[in-house]
Design a protein around this motif. Structure first.
Motif, PDB file in Angstrom:
ATOM      1  N   UNK A   8     -32.409  18.967 -75.004  1.00  0.00           N
ATOM      2  CA  UNK A   8     -31.816  20.302 -75.143  1.00  0.00           C
ATOM      3  C   UNK A   8     -30.417  20.297 -75.753  1.00  0.00           C
ATOM      4  N   UNK A   9     -29.804  19.141 -75.885  1.00  0.00           N
ATOM      5  CA  UNK A   9     -28.388  19.048 -76.236  1.00  0.00           C
ATOM      6  C   UNK A   9     -28.042  19.720 -77.572  1.00  0.00           C
ATOM      7  N   UNK A  10     -29.009  19.822 -78.498  1.00  0.00           N
ATOM      8  CA  UNK A  10     -28.740  20.437 -79.798  1.00  0.00           C
ATOM      9  C   UNK A  10     -29.163  21.901 -79.855  1.00  0.00           C
ATOM     10  N   UNK A  11     -29.544  22.479 -78.713  1.00  0.00           N
ATOM     11  CA  UNK A  11     -29.945  23.888 -78.673  1.00  0.00           C
ATOM     12  C   UNK A  11     -28.713  24.797 -78.648  1.00  0.00           C
ATOM     13  N   UNK A  12     -28.875  25.986 -79.196  1.00  0.00           N
ATOM     14  CA  UNK A  12     -27.780  26.952 -79.234  1.00  0.00           C
ATOM     15  C   UNK A  12     -27.429  27.407 -77.816  1.00  0.00           C
ATOM     16  N   UNK A  13     -26.158  27.403 -77.501  1.00  0.00           N
ATOM     17  CA  UNK A  13     -25.569  27.823 -76.228  1.00  0.00           C
ATOM     18  C   UNK A  13     -25.932  26.918 -75.047  1.00  0.00           C
ATOM     19  N   UNK A  22     -16.488  21.510 -61.627  1.00  0.00           N
ATOM     20  CA  UNK A  22     -17.301  22.654 -61.212  1.00  0.00           C
ATOM     21  C   UNK A  22     -17.265  23.811 -62.214  1.00  0.00           C
ATOM     22  N   UNK A  23     -17.268  23.469 -63.496  1.00  0.00           N
ATOM     23  CA  UNK A  23     -17.358  24.529 -64.507  1.00  0.00           C
ATOM     24  C   UNK A  23     -18.074  24.005 -65.751  1.00  0.00           C
ATOM     25  N   UNK A  24     -18.367  24.927 -66.660  1.00  0.00           N
ATOM     26  CA  UNK A  24     -18.973  24.594 -67.944  1.00  0.00           C
ATOM     27  C   UNK A  24     -17.878  24.656 -69.001  1.00  0.00           C
ATOM     28  N   UNK A  25     -17.763  23.624 -69.810  1.00  0.00           N
ATOM     29  CA  UNK A  25     -16.768  23.614 -70.878  1.00  0.00           C
ATOM     30  C   UNK A  25     -17.408  24.058 -72.179  1.00  0.00           C
ATOM     31  N   UNK A  26     -16.651  24.736 -73.019  1.00  0.00           N
ATOM     32  CA  UNK A  26     -17.135  25.157 -74.331  1.00  0.00           C
ATOM     33  C   UNK A  26     -18.143  26.293 -74.243  1.00  0.00           C
ATOM     34  N   UNK A  27     -18.691  26.654 -75.411  1.00  0.00           N
ATOM     35  CA  UNK A  27     -19.678  27.731 -75.447  1.00  0.00           C
ATOM     36  C   UNK A  27     -21.053  27.234 -75.871  1.00  0.00           C
ATOM     37  N   UNK A  28     -21.178  25.947 -76.100  1.00  0.00           N
ATOM     38  CA  UNK A  28     -22.483  25.381 -76.400  1.00  0.00           C
ATOM     39  C   UNK A  28     -22.939  25.550 -77.833  1.00  0.00           C
ATOM     40  N   UNK A  29     -22.010  25.600 -78.767  1.00  0.00           N
ATOM     41  CA  UNK A  29     -22.386  25.770 -80.171  1.00  0.00           C
ATOM     42  C   UNK A  29     -22.082  24.558 -81.042  1.00  0.00           C
ATOM     43  N   UNK A  30     -21.219  23.666 -80.606  1.00  0.00           N
ATOM     44  CA  UNK A  30     -20.764  22.560 -81.455  1.00  0.00           C
ATOM     45  C   UNK A  30     -21.887  21.696 -81.998  1.00  0.00           C
ATOM     46  N   UNK A  31     -22.721  21.144 -81.123  1.00  0.00           N
ATOM     47  CA  UNK A  31     -23.802  20.272 -81.576  1.00  0.00           C
ATOM     48  C   UNK A  31     -24.900  21.064 -82.279  1.00  0.00           C
ATOM     49  N   UNK A  32     -25.089  22.317 -81.886  1.00  0.00           N
ATOM     50  CA  UNK A  32     -26.067  23.175 -82.564  1.00  0.00           C
ATOM     51  C   UNK A  32     -25.651  23.392 -84.026  1.00  0.00           C
ATOM     52  N   UNK A  33     -24.380  23.713 -84.241  1.00  0.00           N
ATOM     53  CA  UNK A  33     -23.866  23.939 -85.597  1.00  0.00           C
ATOM     54  C   UNK A  33     -23.897  22.642 -86.402  1.00  0.00           C
ATOM     55  N   UNK A  34     -23.504  21.534 -85.770  1.00  0.00           N
ATOM     56  CA  UNK A  34     -23.542  20.242 -86.462  1.00  0.00           C
ATOM     57  C   UNK A  34     -24.959  19.938 -86.935  1.00  0.00           C
ATOM     58  N   UNK A  35     -25.952  20.120 -86.063  1.00  0.00           N
ATOM     59  CA  UNK A  35     -27.338  19.848 -86.447  1.00  0.00           C
ATOM     60  C   UNK A  35     -27.793  20.782 -87.570  1.00  0.00           C
ATOM     61  N   UNK A  36     -27.406  22.054 -87.508  1.00  0.00           N
ATOM     62  CA  UNK A  36     -27.806  23.009 -88.547  1.00  0.00           C
ATOM     63  C   UNK A  36     -27.246  22.597 -89.904  1.00  0.00           C
ATOM     64  N   UNK A  37     -25.994  22.193 -89.951  1.00  0.00           N
ATOM     65  CA  UNK A  37     -25.373  21.770 -91.216  1.00  0.00           C
ATOM     66  C   UNK A  37     -26.039  20.499 -91.733  1.00  0.00           C
ATOM     67  N   UNK A  38     -26.237  19.542 -90.855  1.00  0.00           N
ATOM     68  CA  UNK A  38     -26.852  18.268 -91.256  1.00  0.00           C
ATOM     69  C   UNK A  38     -28.282  18.484 -91.724  1.00  0.00           C
ATOM     70  N   UNK A  39     -29.050  19.323 -91.015  1.00  0.00           N
ATOM     71  CA  UNK A  39     -30.425  19.634 -91.432  1.00  0.00           C
ATOM     72  C   UNK A  39     -30.462  20.282 -92.813  1.00  0.00           C
ATOM     73  N   UNK A  42     -30.383  17.971 -95.591  1.00  0.00           N
ATOM     74  CA  UNK A  42     -31.469  17.004 -95.647  1.00  0.00           C
ATOM     75  C   UNK A  42     -31.244  15.765 -94.798  1.00  0.00           C
ATOM     76  N   UNK A  43     -30.340  15.867 -93.834  1.00  0.00           N
ATOM     77  CA  UNK A  43     -30.015  14.723 -92.999  1.00  0.00           C
ATOM     78  C   UNK A  43     -30.667  14.789 -91.637  1.00  0.00           C
ATOM     79  N   UNK A  44     -30.198  13.915 -90.749  1.00  0.00           N
ATOM     80  CA  UNK A  44     -30.753  13.815 -89.404  1.00  0.00           C
ATOM     81  C   UNK A  44     -29.639  13.410 -88.443  1.00  0.00           C
ATOM     82  N   UNK A  45     -29.627  14.023 -87.252  1.00  0.00           N
ATOM     83  CA  UNK A  45     -28.665  13.671 -86.204  1.00  0.00           C
ATOM     84  C   UNK A  45     -29.434  13.400 -84.916  1.00  0.00           C
ATOM     85  N   UNK A  46     -29.002  12.381 -84.190  1.00  0.00           N
ATOM     86  CA  UNK A  46     -29.619  12.087 -82.898  1.00  0.00           C
ATOM     87  C   UNK A  46     -28.600  11.380 -82.022  1.00  0.00           C
TER      88      UNK A  46
END
Length: 82
Positions: A8-13, A22-39, A42-46
């Motif tokens: 799930x780590x590359x999912x939006x939010x 005891x909290x959530x950091x960030x808004x959950x977009x960083x890895x989602x955006x990185x994967x979208x740009x890389x995709x 024509x690339x791949x991230x894992x």
């Protein structure tokens, strides 16, 4: 990071709860955006789990010549073909 998050780590939010603070950091977009740009390039991230020491993220991008430089494979428009 627990392996349960890997799918799930590359999912939006998607965020992981920090039990120490005891909290959530960030808004959950960083890895989602990185994967979208890389995709789109024509690339791949894992990620690779390094047990006990964290995770390593890997990125592969295709190599292409810059748009202002001709490709070796394609003839230049001013080249003379015989």
């Amino acid at each position: 990071m627990n392996p349960e998050h890997f799918d799930h780590i590359f999912e939006r939010f998607y965020r992981i709860h920090n039990t120490a603070s005891q909290h959530y950091a960030g808004i959950g977009l960083g890895l989602y955006v990185a994967r979208a740009i890389i995709d789109r390039h024509g690339g791949h991230i894992w990620l690779e789990n390094n047990q006990g020491t964290g995770c390593t993220f890997h990125v592969i991008l295709p190599i292409v010549p810059p748009p202002d430089q001709p490709s070796e494979a394609a003839p230049r428009s001013d080249a003379v073909l015989e």
